[in-house]
Motif scaffolding. Sequence first.
Motif, PDB file in Angstrom:
ATOM      1  N   ILE A  60      20.540 -11.802 -24.394  1.00  0.00           N
ATOM      2  CA  ILE A  60      21.582 -12.312 -23.310  1.00  0.00           C
ATOM      3  C   ILE A  60      21.006 -13.325 -22.634  1.00  0.00           C
ATOM      4  CG2 ILE A  60      23.348 -12.004 -21.402  1.00  0.00           C
ATOM      5  CD1 ILE A  60      23.612  -8.975 -22.459  1.00  0.00           C
ATOM      6  N   VAL A  61      21.756 -14.669 -22.803  1.00  0.00           N
ATOM      7  CA  VAL A  61      21.071 -15.634 -21.933  1.00  0.00           C
ATOM      8  C   VAL A  61      22.027 -16.117 -21.010  1.00  0.00           C
ATOM      9  CG1 VAL A  61      20.058 -18.006 -22.306  1.00  0.00           C
ATOM     10  CG2 VAL A  61      19.762 -16.217 -23.979  1.00  0.00           C
ATOM     11  N   THR A  62      21.544 -16.476 -19.844  1.00  0.00           N
ATOM     12  CA  THR A  62      22.502 -17.160 -18.699  1.00  0.00           C
ATOM     13  C   THR A  62      21.584 -18.507 -18.273  1.00  0.00           C
ATOM     14  OG1 THR A  62      24.005 -16.886 -16.896  1.00  0.00           O
ATOM     15  CG2 THR A  62      21.822 -15.931 -16.951  1.00  0.00           C
ATOM     16  N   ILE A  63      22.542 -19.027 -17.565  1.00  0.00           N
ATOM     17  CA  ILE A  63      21.799 -20.439 -17.003  1.00  0.00           C
ATOM     18  C   ILE A  63      21.826 -20.346 -15.657  1.00  0.00           C
ATOM     19  CG2 ILE A  63      21.990 -23.009 -16.880  1.00  0.00           C
ATOM     20  CD1 ILE A  63      22.196 -23.182 -19.442  1.00  0.00           C
ATOM     21  N   TYR A  64      20.685 -20.709 -14.826  1.00  0.00           N
ATOM     22  CA  TYR A  64      20.604 -20.827 -13.533  1.00  0.00           C
ATOM     23  C   TYR A  64      20.456 -22.205 -13.002  1.00  0.00           C
ATOM     24  CZ  TYR A  64      18.527 -20.582  -8.564  1.00  0.00           C
ATOM     25  OH  TYR A  64      18.226 -20.807  -7.532  1.00  0.00           O
ATOM     26  N   THR A  65      21.286 -22.541 -12.122  1.00  0.00           N
ATOM     27  CA  THR A  65      20.907 -23.989 -11.631  1.00  0.00           C
ATOM     28  C   THR A  65      20.713 -23.752  -9.817  1.00  0.00           C
ATOM     29  OG1 THR A  65      22.399 -24.852 -13.114  1.00  0.00           O
ATOM     30  CG2 THR A  65      21.984 -26.372 -11.381  1.00  0.00           C
ATOM     31  N   LYS A  94      21.493  -1.317 -24.298  1.00  0.00           N
ATOM     32  CA  LYS A  94      20.687  -2.647 -24.209  1.00  0.00           C
ATOM     33  C   LYS A  94      19.579  -2.544 -25.298  1.00  0.00           C
ATOM     34  CE  LYS A  94      18.382  -0.702 -20.104  1.00  0.00           C
ATOM     35  NZ  LYS A  94      18.155  -0.604 -18.721  1.00  0.00           N
ATOM     36  N   LYS A  95      19.571  -1.623 -26.152  1.00  0.00           N
ATOM     37  CA  LYS A  95      18.566  -1.556 -27.343  1.00  0.00           C
ATOM     38  C   LYS A  95      18.452  -2.891 -28.112  1.00  0.00           C
ATOM     39  CE  LYS A  95      17.311   1.664 -31.047  1.00  0.00           C
ATOM     40  NZ  LYS A  95      17.104   0.728 -32.186  1.00  0.00           N
ATOM     41  N   ASP A  96      17.367  -3.177 -28.145  1.00  0.00           N
ATOM     42  CA  ASP A  96      16.815  -4.347 -28.852  1.00  0.00           C
ATOM     43  C   ASP A  96      17.455  -5.614 -28.201  1.00  0.00           C
ATOM     44  OD1 ASP A  96      15.875  -2.916 -30.649  1.00  0.00           O
ATOM     45  OD2 ASP A  96      17.438  -3.092 -32.281  1.00  0.00           O
ATOM     46  N   VAL A  97      17.467  -5.675 -26.945  1.00  0.00           N
ATOM     47  CA  VAL A  97      18.422  -6.966 -26.309  1.00  0.00           C
ATOM     48  C   VAL A  97      17.386  -7.126 -25.119  1.00  0.00           C
ATOM     49  CG1 VAL A  97      20.322  -7.771 -25.157  1.00  0.00           C
ATOM     50  CG2 VAL A  97      20.779  -6.230 -26.996  1.00  0.00           C
ATOM     51  N   GLU A  98      17.119  -8.489 -24.757  1.00  0.00           N
ATOM     52  CA  GLU A  98      16.735  -8.652 -23.273  1.00  0.00           C
ATOM     53  C   GLU A  98      17.426  -9.520 -22.668  1.00  0.00           C
ATOM     54  OE1 GLU A  98      13.093 -11.242 -23.294  1.00  0.00           O
ATOM     55  OE2 GLU A  98      12.721 -10.370 -24.998  1.00  0.00           O
ATOM     56  N   PHE A  99      17.352  -9.789 -21.378  1.00  0.00           N
ATOM     57  CA  PHE A  99      17.793 -10.789 -20.675  1.00  0.00           C
ATOM     58  C   PHE A  99      17.181 -12.021 -20.255  1.00  0.00           C
ATOM     59  CE2 PHE A  99      19.905 -12.087 -16.470  1.00  0.00           C
ATOM     60  CZ  PHE A  99      21.361 -11.998 -16.838  1.00  0.00           C
ATOM     61  N   VAL A 100      17.667 -13.001 -20.334  1.00  0.00           N
ATOM     62  CA  VAL A 100      17.087 -14.243 -20.449  1.00  0.00           C
ATOM     63  C   VAL A 100      17.516 -15.335 -19.277  1.00  0.00           C
ATOM     64  CG1 VAL A 100      15.990 -16.317 -21.494  1.00  0.00           C
ATOM     65  CG2 VAL A 100      15.975 -14.143 -22.679  1.00  0.00           C
ATOM     66  N   VAL A 101      16.871 -16.009 -18.555  1.00  0.00           N
ATOM     67  CA  VAL A 101      17.411 -16.904 -17.672  1.00  0.00           C
ATOM     68  C   VAL A 101      16.859 -18.127 -17.815  1.00  0.00           C
ATOM     69  CG1 VAL A 101      17.714 -17.635 -15.229  1.00  0.00           C
ATOM     70  CG2 VAL A 101      17.858 -14.997 -15.743  1.00  0.00           C
ATOM     71  N   ASN A 117      10.573  -9.714 -10.901  1.00  0.00           N
ATOM     72  CA  ASN A 117      10.413  -8.169 -10.503  1.00  0.00           C
ATOM     73  C   ASN A 117      11.469  -7.457 -11.392  1.00  0.00           C
ATOM     74  OD1 ASN A 117       8.347  -8.654  -8.997  1.00  0.00           O
ATOM     75  ND2 ASN A 117       9.613  -8.609  -6.966  1.00  0.00           N
ATOM     76  N   LEU A 118      12.811  -8.496 -11.663  1.00  0.00           N
ATOM     77  CA  LEU A 118      13.839  -7.595 -12.424  1.00  0.00           C
ATOM     78  C   LEU A 118      13.676  -7.514 -13.754  1.00  0.00           C
ATOM     79  CD1 LEU A 118      17.049  -8.786 -10.341  1.00  0.00           C
ATOM     80  CD2 LEU A 118      16.031  -6.687 -10.487  1.00  0.00           C
ATOM     81  N   GLY A 119      12.525  -8.041 -14.275  1.00  0.00           N
ATOM     82  CA  GLY A 119      11.979  -8.054 -15.578  1.00  0.00           C
ATOM     83  C   GLY A 119      12.720  -9.130 -16.547  1.00  0.00           C
ATOM     84  N   VAL A 120      13.519 -10.066 -15.866  1.00  0.00           N
ATOM     85  CA  VAL A 120      13.964 -11.167 -16.407  1.00  0.00           C
ATOM     86  C   VAL A 120      12.991 -11.974 -17.146  1.00  0.00           C
ATOM     87  CG1 VAL A 120      15.063 -13.278 -16.189  1.00  0.00           C
ATOM     88  CG2 VAL A 120      15.882 -11.252 -14.973  1.00  0.00           C
TER      89      VAL A 120
END
Length: 529
Positions: A60-65, A94-101, A117-120
């Motif tokens: 899961i990818v989101t964008i931070y500005t 959330k199996k096999d999924v990671e969170f990307v910023v 610290n949140l594992g992002v």
Amino acid sequence: MILPRRPALLLPGLIILSLVFLFIANYALAACDLSGTSQTTIKLSLDPSAEERPLQPRAIVTIYTPVMDKTYDTGLADVLLLAHSFNNLPAADKKDVEFVVAFVGELAASAKQSFMNLGVRLLELPDLGASKKWTVSENAYKSCLYLFGLEAFSDILYVDAGVVFSKVFDSSVLLFKPSISRMNVMLDQVSRLDLKGYYLDQDFFNNYFDGSLSPSCMAWSHLPESLNLQLVDSRSQDAVSSSQIVPHNFWTHKPTIDSPVFTLYNRWKATVRSLFELQTREQKRSDVGLIPNSIQDLTTMLKANTFSHTFVILTIMTLDTEKKFFDRTMGNRERYCKRHPEVSHYLESKITAKNAVWQKVYATQKIINDYDWVWLLDGRDAMIMNGEVELRALIGMLILERPDLDTDIIIARDISEAMNAGSFFLRNSTWTRDVFIPEWFTFENHPDSETRDHKWQEQWAIIRLYEDDKIELPWHTQQLDQKRQYLFNSYTFGPQPTFKPGDFVLHSPEGGRGMDLYKFMKEHQLKEF
Ligand SMILES: *[C@@H]1O[C@H](CO)[C@@H](O)[C@H](O)[C@H]1NC(C)=O
């Protein structure tokens, strides 16, 4: 005002990722129309890298500005809240999924630490806007084209709560199979377009997927609306509760109790609190604060950037103070801190200074670094009367009133038109720590005996420093007029306005001129918070 261009979305308790990824199986972007494109290799750097921490197959990818002005960065909070909600999902979801910023440019060290610290997993994207010399280059959304080349993942769910345009392709929730060839086709096409609008990426995607640039074969499919429910305020309760992803505007609007999103609002509020508690516990600071009851207070905090500020109430009281007074003051401070977890209480009961009032300065110096603000509040003659007053909003309001100042001290004048140090605020700033406090100390043993022995002691020192203007105190100090003293320092006596029920703090200086605090409270049947 901080209106995030696209408020990030709220993951309602359960985002059924397996459902999401089922769609990709059915509607996977076919690899048509992509032959013959030259391979551009673009370095997409992940942190931690795939070697340091192996990648999950899907992301899961989101964008931070980051925001560059002085207001509170709700965008950072939104991304952290999303990561935190993701972490709280049941393992199966959330199996096999990671969170990307994904981000473009510099990331502040504290933001980076919070993400880690949140594992992002962080993903630095090249600045596409800058490389194409686009005029609108203030955000990173346009760089999201690069996400299409992230072949390290089998599927990507790109989330960004957008504004809905009916019948056009809404890129705020996008599910795709990454392909470097496709990315190159897109980059090639985007170079030839004259797209400078605010919704640059969305304009482009509309053209690419559904317009003049669309591939020869069907390469995409609509996701069900429940994956990105728009215009939530006009939806039924059922539509809202059965949807997976809902964009929110809770930073600027508090829904009423009969609104379909009221339950979501409460859940969001609880998520903010849970992130606040987690961060405070694990990193001794938080990027968020608690959501206050009043939306006006929240607006003030966001504008003044005091939303995530922490405070400490400093009380100087020796242990030989009569027990009933001591306990009453402690109880009062404790209740206030319990009601407002961003506020702590520090009791200094050892007096090593020549006079107890000077102990304030020593104690301030000792603790100021751990908080954003120190509230110096007299122990024996001052009580917090209204526990609902939000310090973050009060201080925020005062900061906003005086944009011409670098507000580091907030203090009120009293009947003698002198600043009163019985209840006032000091900000943890370089100036306060390195300039003001050392200078303040010189008055404890001032060479001039009249100054040194003045009955107002540490308060006299502040008044003198203001007048001498040696350390630019006027540029750092907000003096409230006596008429507004009641905001945090209402007196028991004197010209109006003196204390009225509802005021924040009751103070009886100089022993109350014959009627001390407790006697006054009894006489007027007042009860502290
Ligand atoms: C207080 O200020 C110092 C220096 O500016 C900073 O390192 C520290 O983190 C601040 N404390 C808080 C709680 O903001």
